[in-house]
Enzyme design. Structure first.
Site, mmCIF file in Angstrom:
data_model
loop_
_atom_site.group_PDB
_atom_site.id
_atom_site.type_symbol
_atom_site.label_atom_id
_atom_site.label_comp_id
_atom_site.label_asym_id
_atom_site.label_seq_id
_atom_site.Cartn_x
_atom_site.Cartn_y
_atom_site.Cartn_z
ATOM 1 N N ASP A 81 -2.666 9.327 10.254
ATOM 2 C CA ASP A 81 -3.323 8.466 9.027
ATOM 3 C C ASP A 81 -4.740 8.088 9.601
ATOM 4 O O ASP A 81 -4.894 7.650 10.903
ATOM 5 C CB ASP A 81 -2.506 7.376 8.581
ATOM 6 N N LEU A 114 -10.093 5.090 13.896
ATOM 7 C CA LEU A 114 -9.482 4.537 15.122
ATOM 8 C C LEU A 114 -10.703 4.147 16.122
ATOM 9 O O LEU A 114 -10.419 3.567 17.338
ATOM 10 C CB LEU A 114 -8.655 5.877 15.772
ATOM 11 N N ASP A 135 0.811 -1.204 -0.063
ATOM 12 C CA ASP A 135 -0.156 -0.119 0.106
ATOM 13 C C ASP A 135 0.835 1.261 0.087
ATOM 14 O O ASP A 135 0.654 2.004 0.822
ATOM 15 C CB ASP A 135 -0.999 -0.060 1.269
ATOM 16 N N GLU A 169 -6.052 13.101 9.251
ATOM 17 C CA GLU A 169 -6.730 12.735 8.134
ATOM 18 C C GLU A 169 -8.238 12.343 8.386
ATOM 19 O O GLU A 169 -8.085 11.291 8.847
ATOM 20 C CB GLU A 169 -5.920 11.822 7.028
HETATM 21 C C1 NOJ Z 1 -4.786 6.746 4.195
HETATM 22 C C2 NOJ Z 1 -3.714 7.065 3.220
HETATM 23 O O1 NOJ Z 1 -3.603 8.297 2.731
HETATM 24 C C3 NOJ Z 1 -3.938 5.955 1.984
HETATM 25 O O2 NOJ Z 1 -2.823 6.242 0.868
HETATM 26 C C4 NOJ Z 1 -3.554 4.718 2.490
HETATM 27 O O3 NOJ Z 1 -3.967 3.687 1.626
HETATM 28 C C5 NOJ Z 1 -4.747 4.600 3.680
HETATM 29 N N1 NOJ Z 1 -4.627 5.696 4.587
HETATM 30 C C6 NOJ Z 1 -4.426 3.060 4.491
HETATM 31 O O4 NOJ Z 1 -3.186 3.497 5.152
#
Ligand code: NOJ
Length: 552
Positions: free
Chosen positions: A204, A209, A65, A242
Site C-alpha cells: 500500500d 514511504l 478507512d 501501489e
Molecule cells: C491506498 C488504498 O488503496 C486506499 O484505499 C487507502 O485509503 C489508502 N491507501 C490509505 O491506506
C-alpha cells in the site's frame, strides 16, 4: 523464455483477482462476508481462471478507512472469522491452483494501534519514535491525500504539544520507517504471513514511504531490504506495489535493471490514458503511454487494471484532459470525488453497452503485463452512488437474483453495505445467471482468461504498436520466443476498415488465427493485413508459422 520456464516467474502470466472478504460472501448470515464464505467461492474463482487472489486488509480495524486503518498487523478481524478460517482459505486456494497475496499496509497504522496509543502517551515513551513527531509543521508540507476531509498532513496532539505525520486521514498516523525497530517489526509481520502460506503482498501507498525531511527514509533502500528478506524466505514470492507515479519513478521502484525492489507495479498512467482514449474514441493517448512505458528487467512486471476499490484517479492527466473524462463518464458532480477521480465502475460509465465493455476487457487482457480484476468486474457490476465516496464501488458481490444478491441471508439493514439498486442490481446482474449463459460477460471473461493464459507472449513478449492509419484503432503486437499475437481494438462507435503491415519477422503470407472467434485472416505477399471492424470491435490474432506448435 521457453514455455516451460514461464512458471518460474508465475506472476508474469497470472490472473490476479482482488476482493474484500467482508463484501464477498457471508457464510454465517450475520451480514458481513467471511473467510468461510470465501472458501465456498474458491471454486467459482478457479472456474473463472483466477490464479492469484489479492485479499484486501482483513486485520483488526476500527473500520474508518475500510480496513486500511489497522490495529494489529498479526490479527484477523473477528467479524470475518479467525486464523483457522483464513488458513482453510489458503489451503483450498492452493489446491485449486491459486496463490494468495495480502495487503501490506505499513506506511501507517490506526490511531487505535497499541503502538500509537503508547507513542502519544508521552515524549519519552519507548514507542514515541515508532511515529513521526515534530515540534512545528515543517515548511512546504505536502497536501493530504484526502483533501475533502483533511487540510494537511500534520496533526497537533494536545497532550504532548507535538505534531504527528499522517499522509492519509488524521486517524492514520504514519509509522517512522527510519526507525530500525519499526523496520524489524515490518519484517516480522511479513515473515509471519509468509509462514502461514501467502505468496507475497500488495504494498500500500509506496510513494509515501519516503517521509521527506530529517531523518528521512530512502524508500528504495527499504524496499530492497524487504524484497531480499522476502525472497530469502520464499524465492518466488512477490511485492505488487501501489505506486501512482510517473514512469521514470516507477522504473526506479522496480529497482531498475537490478529488479531488486517491487516485483510488480500497477500501471496507473496507462489506466488513466485508457479512459482518455475511451472518452475521445481515439486510441492515441493509450498508444502513446504504452510507447513511453520503460522496458523492464525480465523479473519485473506491469499490473494492468481497469478499476480498483478506490476512486478512478485521473490525477496524471492535465486539467483539460481530466475534464474531458469527467464529462464523458462522470457528468454529475456526485459521481466524482477528491476533484481528481470517479467513483463508478466501468459498465455504468459505458452506459452498459456490452460491445464497449468487452472491448475494454479485451484490451486489459491483451496488454503486455498481468491483468488485475476487482471483484464483480467479471459480471459487470455497477456502483451504488448513494454510498459515500469510494464506498460506491465496494458493494456486496452479486451471486444470484435472490434477496441481497445471494451475498447474505441476513436482513438487508444488517448488511455491511447495501447491494447496488436498480438496473445494475442483482436482479439483472448476477453470477448464477451468467454462469449458465454462454453469451454472458462472465463467459466472455472465462474465454479471455483461457486465451490469455495460453498466450504467454502477452506476459513475457515485446510490444510493438502498429500504425493502422486510423486514430481510433489500436493495433498492437506482442512477440516472445514462444509466440506472436496481434490485438486490434476499435475505440470508435463506428465500424472501421483498416489495413496494416505486420511487424518485421511476422512475414508475408502469414496465417493469423482468430483466438476469440472462429476463422482467421491471411497476410498478403507483402505482409499486409486488411480487417473490417464493427463498432467497438476487438480481435486477437495468433500469428502462425511452421514453428508454432500450439493448438489454436
Ligand atoms: C491506498 C488504498 O488503496 C486506499 O484505499 C487507502 O485509503 C489508502 N491507501 C490509505 O491506506
Amino acid at each position: 523464455m521457453r514455455l516451460t520456464d514461464t512458471g518460474d516467474l508465475w506472476w508474469k502470466t497470472a490472473v490476479v483477482y482482488c476482493l474484500d472478504i467482508e463484501t464477498f460472501m457471508d457464510f454465517n448470515d450475520d451480514g458481513v462476508g467471511d473467510f468461510e464464505g470465501l472458501a465456498h467461492r474458491i471454486d467459482y474463482l478457479a472456474e473463472l481462471g483466477v490464479t492469484c487472489l489479492w485479499l484486501m486488509p482483513f486485520y483488526p480495524t476500527p473500520g474508518r478507512d475500510d480496513g486500511y486503518d489497522i490495529i494489529d498487523f498479526y490479527g484477523v478481524d473477528s467479524r470475518l472469522g479467525h486464523h483457522g478460517d483464513l488458513v482453510e482459505v489458503l489451503r483450498t486456494a492452493k489446491d485449486r491452483g491459486m496463490r494468495v497475496i495480502a495487503d501490506l499496509v505499513v506506511n501507517h497504522t490506526s490511531d487505535q494501534h497499541p503502538w500509537f496509543k503508547a507513542s502519544r502517551s508521552s515524549k519519552d515513551n519507548p514507542f514515541r519514535d515508532f511515529y513521526v513527531w515534530r515540534d512545528e509543521i515543517p515548511p512546504n508540507a505536502p497536501t493530504n491525500v484526502f483533501p475533502d476531509k483533511e487540510d494537511g498532513v500534520w496533526q497537533l496532539d494536545e497532550k504532548t504539544g507535538q505534531y504527528y505525520l499522517h499522509n492519509f486521514y488524521r486517524h492514520q498516523p504514519d509509522l517512522n520507517l527510519a526507525n530500525p525497530k519499526v523496520r524489524d517489526e515490518i519484517a516480522k509481520v511479513i515473515g509471519y504471513w509468509m509462514q502461514l502460506g501467502f505468496s507475497g503482498f500488495r504494498v500500500d501507498a509506496v510513494p509515501f514511504l519516503k517521509q521527506d525531511g530529517d531523518p528521512g527514509v530512502d524508500p528504495h533502500e527499504l524496499l530492497r531490504s524487504l524484497r531480499k528478506y522476502l525472497t530469502r524466505r520464499a524465492g518466488d514470492s512477490v511485492l505488487l506495489g501501489e505506486v501512482n507515479l510517473p514512469f521514470e519513478e516507477q522504473y526506479a521502484f522496480f529497482g531498475g535493471e537490478a529488479a531488486d525492489e517491487l516485483t510488480m507495479q500497477f500501471d496507473f498512467v496507462g489506466m488513466q490514458k485508457l479512459y482518455l482514449s475511451l472518452a475521445r474514441q481515439d486510441a492515441r493517448p493509450l498508444a502513446d503511454s504504452l510507447r513511453e512505458r520503460p522496458v523492464l528487467a525480465q523479473e519485473s512486471q506491469w499490473a494492468n487494471f481497469v478499476r480498483n476499490h478506490d476512486e478512478l484517479t485521473l490525477d496524471k492527466l492535465s486539467e483539460a484532459e481530466r475534464m474531458e473524462v469527467f464529462e464523458a463518464f462522470a457528468p454529475d458532480e456526485g459521481m466524482r470525488v477528491f476533484d481528481r477521480g470517479i467513483r463508478r465502475r466501468l459498465p455504468t460509465m459505458l452506459a452498459g453497452d456490452p460491445r464497449h465493455v468487452r472491448m475494454v476487457y479485451s484490451i486489459l487482457f491483451s496488454l503486455p503485463g498481468t491483468p488485475v480484476i476487482f471483484y464483480g468486474e467479471e459480471i459487470g457490476m455497477g456502483e451504488n452512488l448513494e454510498q459515500a465516496g469510494r464506498l460506491a464501488v465496494r458493494t456486496p458481490m452479486q451471486w444470484n437474483a435472490a434477496a441481497n444478491g445471494g451475498f447474505s441471508r441476513a436482513r438487508s439493514r444488517r448488511l455491511v453495505a447495501p447491494v447496488t439498486p436498480d438496473g445494475f442490481g442483482p436482479a439483472h446482474v448476477n453470477a448464477a445467471d451468467q454462469r449458465s449463459d454462454p453469451d454472458s460477460l462472465l463467459s466472455f471473461f472465462e474465454k479471455l482468461i483461457r486465451r490469455y493464459r495460453a498466450s504467454v507472449e502477452i506476459g513475457w513478449g515485446e510490444l510493438t504498436i502498429i500504425d493502422a492509419g486510423v486514430d481510433c484503432v489500436l493495433v498492437h503486437a506482442v512477440q516472445g520466443q514462444e509466440g506472436r499475437m496481434i490485438a486490434v481494438h476499435n475505440f470508435s462507435s463506428d465500424p472501421q476498415e483498416i489495413e496494416f503491415a505486420l511487424p518485421d519477422g511476422m512475414g508475408p503470407n502469414a496465417e493469423l488465427v482468430e483466438l476469440l472467434r472462429d476463422g482467421g485472416v491471411v497476410a498478403d505477399e507483402k505482409g499486409r493485413v486488411s480487417i473490417a471492424l464493427d463498432a467497438f470491435d476487438h480481435r486477437w490474432l495468433r500469428v502462425h508459422d511452421g514453428d508454432d506448435k500450439r493448438l489454436s
